[in-house]
Design a protein around this motif. Sequence first.
Motif, short mmCIF file in Angstrom:
data_model
loop_
_atom_site.label_atom_id
_atom_site.label_comp_id
_atom_site.label_asym_id
_atom_site.label_seq_id
_atom_site.Cartn_x
_atom_site.Cartn_y
_atom_site.Cartn_z
N LEU A 1 110.39 71.90 1.58
CA LEU A 1 111.70 71.28 1.73
C LEU A 1 112.78 72.23 2.25
N ASP A 2 112.59 73.54 2.06
CA ASP A 2 113.60 74.48 2.55
C ASP A 2 113.20 75.15 3.88
N ASN A 3 112.11 74.67 4.48
CA ASN A 3 111.70 75.22 5.77
C ASN A 3 112.73 74.89 6.85
N LEU A 4 112.83 75.78 7.82
CA LEU A 4 113.71 75.57 8.97
C LEU A 4 112.86 75.51 10.23
N LEU A 5 113.13 74.53 11.07
CA LEU A 5 112.42 74.38 12.35
C LEU A 5 113.40 74.60 13.48
N THR A 6 113.09 75.54 14.33
CA THR A 6 113.93 75.80 15.49
C THR A 6 113.12 75.53 16.75
N PHE A 7 113.58 74.57 17.53
CA PHE A 7 112.96 74.24 18.82
C PHE A 7 113.84 74.84 19.90
N ASN A 8 113.24 75.59 20.81
CA ASN A 8 113.98 76.20 21.92
C ASN A 8 113.52 75.55 23.22
N TYR A 9 114.45 74.91 23.90
CA TYR A 9 114.14 74.23 25.16
C TYR A 9 114.17 75.26 26.28
N PRO B 1 111.84 75.20 29.49
CA PRO B 1 110.74 74.79 30.37
C PRO B 1 110.30 75.93 31.27
N PRO B 2 109.05 76.04 31.62
CA PRO B 2 108.01 75.04 31.43
C PRO B 2 107.32 75.12 30.07
N THR B 3 107.51 76.20 29.32
CA THR B 3 106.87 76.33 28.01
C THR B 3 107.96 76.40 26.95
N PHE C 1 105.47 78.49 17.54
CA PHE C 1 104.68 77.37 18.05
C PHE C 1 105.22 76.97 19.43
N THR C 2 104.43 76.22 20.16
CA THR C 2 104.90 75.65 21.42
C THR C 2 104.99 74.14 21.23
N LEU D 1 106.74 63.64 20.51
CA LEU D 1 106.91 65.08 20.34
C LEU D 1 105.54 65.67 20.00
N SER D 2 105.08 66.60 20.81
CA SER D 2 103.78 67.24 20.58
C SER D 2 104.00 68.70 20.25
#
Length: 157
Positions: free
Chosen positions: A64-72, A74-76, A98-99, A109-110
Amino acid sequence: MKYLYKLSFLVALASLLTLGSCSEDENEPPKSDAELIGSGIAWKFSAVTAAGIDASSYIDDCYLDNLLTFNYQPPTNVGVVDSGATKCDDSAPQTTDFTWEYDESTKVLSVDTEVIEIPGAVGEIKVVSVSATQLVLSQSVSLPGFGTQEIVLTLVH
């Protein structure tokens, strides 16, 4: 003549004030869903429901305290999972890379790893909605005794 001079001065002043209030942000096109997801700002848990019922008590506190950071980027597109203050396994690393990919047309979302570990999860992670402050995801989950249920996870900045 003084009146005309004052009038032109007021018009010039009003023009400067109007133009000065514009910002570059107003000229930028709206961000795509992928850009909003991959803002580089950490997403944190807000809520989870199964069949519309709060299911947060079924998730271990260490998630519950995890943080997810997605960095846009492209291409990866890359991201980072931070285990937060409460780790499930003390010997596991604090962060894991992760990618990810996002299909704007299907709203899927994959990710290349179990970023969000939901026991019994099957199929794709669907983006229900995304804004600058909230990301709502859904996925089908096979629950013993209940069959397949739709889990909805809400993350916030």
